[in-house]
Design an enzyme around this catalytic site. Structure first.
Site, PDB file in Angstrom:
ATOM      1  N   LYS A  10      31.938  52.032  37.365  1.00 55.89           N
ATOM      2  CA  LYS A  10      30.818  52.798  37.904  1.00 55.89           C
ATOM      3  C   LYS A  10      31.096  53.248  39.343  1.00 55.89           C
ATOM      4  O   LYS A  10      32.001  52.736  39.996  1.00 55.89           O
ATOM      5  CB  LYS A  10      29.548  51.939  37.814  1.00 55.89           C
ATOM      6  N   TYR A  50      22.259  57.476  29.115  1.00 54.51           N
ATOM      7  CA  TYR A  50      21.341  56.343  29.225  1.00 54.51           C
ATOM      8  C   TYR A  50      19.967  56.636  28.598  1.00 54.51           C
ATOM      9  O   TYR A  50      18.976  55.992  28.967  1.00 54.51           O
ATOM     10  CB  TYR A  50      21.170  55.943  30.694  1.00 54.51           C
ATOM     11  N   ASN A 113      26.224  47.341  39.577  1.00 47.70           N
ATOM     12  CA  ASN A 113      26.922  46.214  38.944  1.00 47.70           C
ATOM     13  C   ASN A 113      28.318  46.559  38.416  1.00 47.70           C
ATOM     14  O   ASN A 113      28.821  45.910  37.504  1.00 47.70           O
ATOM     15  CB  ASN A 113      26.026  45.575  37.871  1.00 47.70           C
ATOM     16  N   HIS A 116      30.180  49.263  33.149  1.00 49.01           N
ATOM     17  CA  HIS A 116      29.388  49.373  31.924  1.00 49.01           C
ATOM     18  C   HIS A 116      30.217  48.855  30.754  1.00 49.01           C
ATOM     19  O   HIS A 116      31.430  49.024  30.738  1.00 49.01           O
ATOM     20  CB  HIS A 116      29.046  50.854  31.660  1.00 49.01           C
ATOM     21  N   GLU A 127      29.072  56.266  22.471  1.00 49.88           N
ATOM     22  CA  GLU A 127      29.393  56.353  23.902  1.00 49.88           C
ATOM     23  C   GLU A 127      30.810  56.882  24.129  1.00 49.88           C
ATOM     24  O   GLU A 127      31.042  57.642  25.067  1.00 49.88           O
ATOM     25  CB  GLU A 127      29.222  54.976  24.547  1.00 49.88           C
TER      26      GLU A 127
HETATM   27  P1  ADP Z   1      24.019  46.358  30.698  1.00 52.56           P
HETATM   28  O1  ADP Z   1      24.724  47.385  31.574  1.00 52.56           O
HETATM   29  O2  ADP Z   1      24.437  44.939  31.035  1.00 52.56           O
HETATM   30  O3  ADP Z   1      24.131  46.655  29.222  1.00 52.56           O
HETATM   31  P2  ADP Z   1      21.299  47.394  30.569  1.00 52.56           P
HETATM   32  O4  ADP Z   1      21.769  48.215  29.409  1.00 52.56           O
HETATM   33  O5  ADP Z   1      20.081  46.546  30.390  1.00 52.56           O
HETATM   34  O6  ADP Z   1      22.465  46.421  31.094  1.00 52.56           O
HETATM   35  O7  ADP Z   1      21.030  48.349  31.818  1.00 52.56           O
HETATM   36  C1  ADP Z   1      21.839  49.468  32.065  1.00 52.56           C
HETATM   37  C2  ADP Z   1      22.113  49.538  33.547  1.00 52.56           C
HETATM   38  O8  ADP Z   1      20.895  49.782  34.245  1.00 52.56           O
HETATM   39  C3  ADP Z   1      22.630  48.234  34.180  1.00 52.56           C
HETATM   40  O9  ADP Z   1      24.022  48.044  33.991  1.00 52.56           O
HETATM   41  C4  ADP Z   1      22.264  48.446  35.647  1.00 52.56           C
HETATM   42  O10 ADP Z   1      23.177  49.329  36.326  1.00 52.56           O
HETATM   43  C5  ADP Z   1      20.902  49.129  35.514  1.00 52.56           C
HETATM   44  N1  ADP Z   1      19.802  48.149  35.520  1.00 52.56           N
HETATM   45  C6  ADP Z   1      19.515  47.235  34.553  1.00 52.56           C
HETATM   46  N2  ADP Z   1      18.433  46.507  34.879  1.00 52.56           N
HETATM   47  C7  ADP Z   1      18.026  46.960  36.098  1.00 52.56           C
HETATM   48  C8  ADP Z   1      16.955  46.613  36.997  1.00 52.56           C
HETATM   49  N3  ADP Z   1      16.084  45.644  36.679  1.00 52.56           N
HETATM   50  N4  ADP Z   1      16.853  47.303  38.156  1.00 52.56           N
HETATM   51  C9  ADP Z   1      17.717  48.305  38.475  1.00 52.56           C
HETATM   52  N5  ADP Z   1      18.743  48.681  37.670  1.00 52.56           N
HETATM   53  C10 ADP Z   1      18.901  48.018  36.501  1.00 52.56           C
HETATM   54 MG    MG Z   2      23.422  48.272  28.153  1.00 58.39          MG
END
Ligand code: ADP
Ligand code: MG
Length: 141
Positions: A10, A50, A113, A116, A127
């Site tokens: 990312k 997304y 984070n 992805h 994807e």
């Molecule tokens: P993952 O990437 O672990 O599959 P999700 O699909 O739940 O997690 O969320 C997609 C992305 O959205 C996350 O990787 C993160 O960048 C962002 N995200 C998730 N939860 C939050 C939150 N509570 N606040 C802000 N950004 C979030």
């Molecule tokens: Mg996810």
């Protein structure tokens, strides 16, 4: 179990010059790269990628983040790719991610984070096709 997943390094991790370190961890973990590129996502492409999260409170922030700079999508292959890759990256929130995982090492917080990873075989296929056409994917036999 499927053998494909989509990773994205990312924009925060690319900006922090962690691209090479993360690719190295992915290769060391036994994944094979089928395709890779660097791309600066448009707003509509990030919204499409997304779309499952469009009702979430963090959706607009997530789109802003993913369009804030270039990212590196990577189509990956290995046995049980989705589950193994999610193990390698760790929990969404780096505070909850296991030691030694990519997010534990490189993520700043639950939003920024670093990486992805697809969450199912079905989504992995969708994807990968968001970023790569069939003729861009190396077919390893
Ligand atoms: P993952 O990437 O672990 O599959 P999700 O699909 O739940 O997690 O969320 C997609 C992305 O959205 C996350 O990787 C993160 O960048 C962002 N995200 C998730 N939860 C939050 C939150 N509570 N606040 C802000 N950004 C979030
Ligand atoms: Mg996810």
């Amino acid at each position: 179990m499927g053998n494909k997943t989509l990773a994205i390094i990312k924009p925060d991790a690319v900006g922090d010059k962690n691209t090479g370190k993360i690719i190295d961890m992915i290769l060391e973990a036994g994944f094979i790269i089928n395709a890779m590129k660097m791309i600066h996502l448009t707003k509509s492409s990030a919204q499409g990628f997304y779309a499952v999260h469009r009702e979430r409170a963090f959706f607009n922030e997530l789109v802003d983040y993913m369009t804030s700079g270039p990212c590196v999508p990577i189509a990956l292959e290995r046995d049980n790719a989705v589950e193994e890759f999610r193990k390698l990256i760790g929990a969404t929130d780096p505070a909850k991610a296991a030691e030694g995982t990519i997010r534990k090492l490189f993520a700043k917080n639950i939003q920024f984070n670093a990486v992805h990873g697809s969450d199912s075989d079905e989504n992995a296929v969708k994807e990968i096709s968001h970023f790569f056409s069939n003729d861009e994917l190396i077919n390893i036999k």
